[in-house]
Design a protein around this motif. Structure first.
Motif, PDB file in Angstrom:
ATOM      1  N   TYR A  18      79.310  24.105  31.568  1.00  0.00           N
ATOM      2  CA  TYR A  18      78.109  23.287  31.574  1.00  0.00           C
ATOM      3  C   TYR A  18      78.460  21.847  31.185  1.00  0.00           C
ATOM      4  O   TYR A  18      79.265  21.614  30.278  1.00  0.00           O
ATOM      5  N   VAL A  19      77.855  20.906  31.868  1.00  0.00           N
ATOM      6  CA  VAL A  19      78.005  19.492  31.546  1.00  0.00           C
ATOM      7  C   VAL A  19      76.713  19.053  30.865  1.00  0.00           C
ATOM      8  O   VAL A  19      75.619  19.155  31.458  1.00  0.00           O
ATOM      9  N   TRP A  29      76.374  22.237  36.094  1.00  0.00           N
ATOM     10  CA  TRP A  29      77.309  23.278  35.684  1.00  0.00           C
ATOM     11  C   TRP A  29      78.264  23.582  36.831  1.00  0.00           C
ATOM     12  O   TRP A  29      77.937  23.446  38.000  1.00  0.00           O
ATOM     13  N   TYR A  30      79.478  23.972  36.455  1.00  0.00           N
ATOM     14  CA  TYR A  30      80.539  24.277  37.402  1.00  0.00           C
ATOM     15  C   TYR A  30      80.737  25.782  37.432  1.00  0.00           C
ATOM     16  O   TYR A  30      81.124  26.385  36.437  1.00  0.00           O
ATOM     17  N   LEU A  39      74.326  20.215  40.521  1.00  0.00           N
ATOM     18  CA  LEU A  39      73.808  19.013  39.873  1.00  0.00           C
ATOM     19  C   LEU A  39      72.305  19.123  39.657  1.00  0.00           C
ATOM     20  O   LEU A  39      71.562  19.428  40.596  1.00  0.00           O
ATOM     21  N   LEU A  40      71.886  18.869  38.436  1.00  0.00           N
ATOM     22  CA  LEU A  40      70.458  18.783  38.161  1.00  0.00           C
ATOM     23  C   LEU A  40      69.952  17.360  38.322  1.00  0.00           C
ATOM     24  O   LEU A  40      68.748  17.131  38.418  1.00  0.00           O
ATOM     25  N   THR A  61      82.161  22.550  46.269  1.00  0.00           N
ATOM     26  CA  THR A  61      80.922  22.064  46.853  1.00  0.00           C
ATOM     27  C   THR A  61      80.100  21.427  45.743  1.00  0.00           C
ATOM     28  O   THR A  61      80.014  21.974  44.637  1.00  0.00           O
ATOM     29  N   VAL A  62      79.521  20.279  46.028  1.00  0.00           N
ATOM     30  CA  VAL A  62      78.727  19.562  45.020  1.00  0.00           C
ATOM     31  C   VAL A  62      77.321  19.354  45.566  1.00  0.00           C
ATOM     32  O   VAL A  62      77.149  18.892  46.702  1.00  0.00           O
ATOM     33  N   GLY A  63      76.311  19.729  44.777  1.00  0.00           N
ATOM     34  CA  GLY A  63      74.948  19.543  45.227  1.00  0.00           C
ATOM     35  C   GLY A  63      73.963  20.174  44.272  1.00  0.00           C
ATOM     36  O   GLY A  63      74.343  20.685  43.210  1.00  0.00           O
TER      37      GLY A  63
END
Length: 267
Positions: A18-19, A29-30, A39-40, A61-63
């Motif tokens: 978690y970031v 979170w990853y 991404l929130l 994947t990032v989104g």
């Protein structure tokens, strides 16, 4: 410094990173298993990727987080008391033995413990199918005091599996009778088929009946029984090699329905 920190945690049984902001709020979170950064807040994309850089193990994947499926939503809204998924193999027997262990001085072992051993062995074999896209529910209670030992749901369909303890004994099958060792034959296949029929009615889907015989010295079935597969416990992995019938979304939807205790109240 971007004011973000990485905190490891567990989510749905998988480790996630978690970031978080300094006040503890999550911004991303990853998920290593899915190779995805959720991404929130799109505004913090670059900062999130920067702080996660040392932890990323390959392309990701990032989104935004994926939209939950109907099956996931059903699971999230299910009350813990009504969720059958946490049941252990032989859950009903474990509870019964805990409440009444029985005398310790009997010359013959408590038959409940033999039955429990069979369900635990069969349950463990079915749980190993999970990597192939299967779900298994154990010890599903039915009205009238009956229960389904195991319900396996996967690409090959739905299977109602009844575990039979027969360690070092010869088993003879002549539909509908099953004889274990020197004991009198009993119409076990009718009960196994009836359990599958009740599961089929509850889930409005075809459910195949399976008798899983654990540890027999021999298994004699001159003619294939009608409507019931008879397998050794060691052969259950073969279910995963049967032809594909259900899509992953169908498997998830049926599992979500089957794990709800209320599904089984009127069968």
């Amino acid at each position: 410094m971007n004011g973000l920190r990485v905190i490891p945690a567990w989510r749905h049984g998988q480790e996630c990173l978690y970031v978080c902001l300094t006040d503890g709020r999550n911004v991303a979170w990853y998920d290593r298993e899915a190779a995805r950064v959720n991404l929130l807040s799109e505004d913090r994309r670059e900062d999130v990727l920067d702080v996660l850089g040392p932890f990323l193990t390959g392309p990701v994947t990032v989104g935004p987080p994926p939209v939950p499926t109907p099956a996931e939503l059903a699971r999230l809204t299910l009350h813990p008391d009504d969720d059958l998924a946490p049941n252990r193999p032989g859950e009903a027997l474990l509870i019964a033995l805990d409440r009444d262990p029985g005398p310790a001085h009997l010359l013959r072992p408590d038959p409940r413990r033999r039955a429990l051993a069979a369900e635990e062995i069969v349950g463990a074999a079915l749980d190993r199918l999970e990597e192939g896209g299967w779900h298994t529910l154990h010890s599903i209670p039915l009205p009238g005091g009956d229960r389904v030992h195991h319900l396996a749901i996967g690409p090959a369909g739905l299977f109602c599996v009844h575990a039979l303890y027969a360690r070092k004994q010869r088993v003879r099958v002549a539909h509908p009778m099953v004889a274990v060792g020197r004991r009198e034959p009993r119409p076990l296949l009718r009960a196994v088929r009836a359990g599958a029929d009740r599961a089929s009615h509850a889930l409005t889907a075809e459910v195949h009946a399976v008798l899983a015989v654990v540890g027999p010295a021999g298994l004699d079935a001159p003619a294939p029984p009608r409507g019931v597969r008879v397998l050794r416990g060691t052969d259950l992995a073969g279910l995963a090699r049967l032809g594909g019938v259900l899509k992953p979304a169908d498997v998830e939807a049926l599992h979500a329905m089957a794990r709800d205790r209320h599904t089984w109240l009127r069968v």
